[in-house]
Design a protein around this motif. Structure first.
Motif, PDB file in Angstrom:
ATOM      1  N   MET A 133       0.802  -1.099  -0.084  1.00 21.09           N
ATOM      2  CA  MET A 133       0.248   0.189   0.348  1.00 21.09           C
ATOM      3  C   MET A 133       0.709   1.238  -0.128  1.00 21.09           C
ATOM      4  SD  MET A 133      -3.277   0.943   0.202  1.00 21.09           S
ATOM      5  CE  MET A 133      -4.146   1.970   0.863  1.00 21.09           C
ATOM      6  N   THR A 134       2.142   1.121   0.409  1.00 19.72           N
ATOM      7  CA  THR A 134       3.074   2.589   0.820  1.00 19.72           C
ATOM      8  C   THR A 134       3.532   2.765  -0.595  1.00 19.72           C
ATOM      9  OG1 THR A 134       4.403   1.357   2.146  1.00 19.72           O
ATOM     10  CG2 THR A 134       3.187   2.580   3.997  1.00 19.72           C
ATOM     11  N   ASP A 135       4.439   1.107  -0.970  1.00 14.66           N
ATOM     12  CA  ASP A 135       4.037   1.399  -2.041  1.00 14.66           C
ATOM     13  C   ASP A 135       3.530   2.847  -2.910  1.00 14.66           C
ATOM     14  OD1 ASP A 135       7.151   0.787  -2.096  1.00 14.66           O
ATOM     15  OD2 ASP A 135       6.602  -1.863  -2.151  1.00 14.66           O
ATOM     16  N   TYR A 136       2.565   2.022  -3.658  1.00 18.82           N
ATOM     17  CA  TYR A 136       1.602   2.632  -4.880  1.00 18.82           C
ATOM     18  C   TYR A 136       1.166   3.855  -4.140  1.00 18.82           C
ATOM     19  CZ  TYR A 136      -2.373   3.283  -6.907  1.00 18.82           C
ATOM     20  OH  TYR A 136      -3.832   4.215  -7.229  1.00 18.82           O
ATOM     21  N   LEU A 137       1.168   4.657  -2.864  1.00 21.76           N
ATOM     22  CA  LEU A 137       1.008   5.841  -3.039  1.00 21.76           C
ATOM     23  C   LEU A 137       1.883   6.534  -3.034  1.00 21.76           C
ATOM     24  CD1 LEU A 137      -0.444   5.234   1.284  1.00 21.76           C
ATOM     25  CD2 LEU A 137      -1.794   6.561  -0.151  1.00 21.76           C
ATOM     26  N   GLN A 138       3.494   6.095  -2.522  1.00 23.69           N
ATOM     27  CA  GLN A 138       4.783   6.711  -2.969  1.00 23.69           C
ATOM     28  C   GLN A 138       4.364   6.947  -4.579  1.00 23.69           C
ATOM     29  OE1 GLN A 138       7.981   5.351  -1.449  1.00 23.69           O
ATOM     30  NE2 GLN A 138       9.211   6.287  -1.977  1.00 23.69           N
ATOM     31  N   THR A 139       4.855   6.113  -4.700  1.00 18.65           N
ATOM     32  CA  THR A 139       4.724   6.629  -6.631  1.00 18.65           C
ATOM     33  C   THR A 139       3.158   6.403  -7.460  1.00 18.65           C
ATOM     34  OG1 THR A 139       5.763   3.735  -6.801  1.00 18.65           O
ATOM     35  CG2 THR A 139       4.188   4.570  -9.058  1.00 18.65           C
ATOM     36  N   PHE A 140       1.953   6.930  -6.638  1.00 18.53           N
ATOM     37  CA  PHE A 140       1.184   8.226  -6.901  1.00 18.53           C
ATOM     38  C   PHE A 140       1.840   8.943  -6.864  1.00 18.53           C
ATOM     39  CE2 PHE A 140      -2.578  10.248  -6.576  1.00 18.53           C
ATOM     40  CZ  PHE A 140      -3.446  10.090  -7.449  1.00 18.53           C
ATOM     41  N   GLU A 200       4.352  10.675  -8.868  1.00 19.43           N
ATOM     42  CA  GLU A 200       3.547  10.780 -10.380  1.00 19.43           C
ATOM     43  C   GLU A 200       3.579  12.292 -10.168  1.00 19.43           C
ATOM     44  OE1 GLU A 200       1.882   7.582 -11.280  1.00 19.43           O
ATOM     45  OE2 GLU A 200       3.692   6.296 -11.759  1.00 19.43           O
TER      46      GLU A 200
END
Length: 153
Positions: free
Chosen positions: A1-8, A11
């Motif tokens: 979840m944190t990886d997705y948030l960070q990537t988002f 971007e």
């Protein structure tokens, strides 16, 4: 979840702070999801103090909006469906200084769900001003400990 948030957020870096605040508000309104993953990402992307500030602003604005929505949507329903002799209503009747101290105390406890505090405050008799001041003040040490912890992980 944190990886997705960070990537988002990476971007959308030019709006990442604003998006982070909006996500914190959504987390507060739902009252179900923990804010710790977002706090972790805020600290990782923006540093200790800026991450703390973004998380603090988002959590306080989220608590304020949640309080308003819960009060609009649930207060009448709860008071019409709860018997007047119910012991739970004693908790909901506190006002003023008592309300401030109770909300502040609950905000300082790390394992009391924030959404529950907001919900009970919203359906209770305490004012918005007391709620938001006690919540903001109580969130500072709790959030500082959370930010400090995730910063050193």
């Amino acid at each position: 979840m944190t990886d997705y948030l960070q990537t988002f957020l990476l971007e959308h870096l030019e709006a990442a702070g604003f998006i982070s605040i909006l996500l914190n508000i959504l987390i507060s309104i739902t009252g179900v999801f923990p804010s710790a993953p977002l706090t972790f990402v805020n600290v990782k992307l923006f540093g200790f103090w800026n991450g703390f500030l973004l998380s603090f602003i988002g959590e306080v604005l989220g608590a304020a909006l949640s309080f308003w929505l819960y009060r609009k949507g649930f207060r009448t329903l709860v008071h019409t469906k709860t018997p007047s002799h119910s012991k739970s209503l004693k908790l909901l009747r506190v006002q003023g200084k008592e309300s401030f101290i109770l909300i502040l105390s609950l905000r300082l406890l790390p394992f009391v769900p924030s959404g529950l505090i907001t919900f009970l405050s919203a359906i209770g008799k305490g004012s918005f001003a007391v709620f938001i001041s006690a919540s903001a003040l109580g969130k500072i040490p709790a959030l500082f400990i959370e930010v400090y912890s995730v910063y050193h992980i």
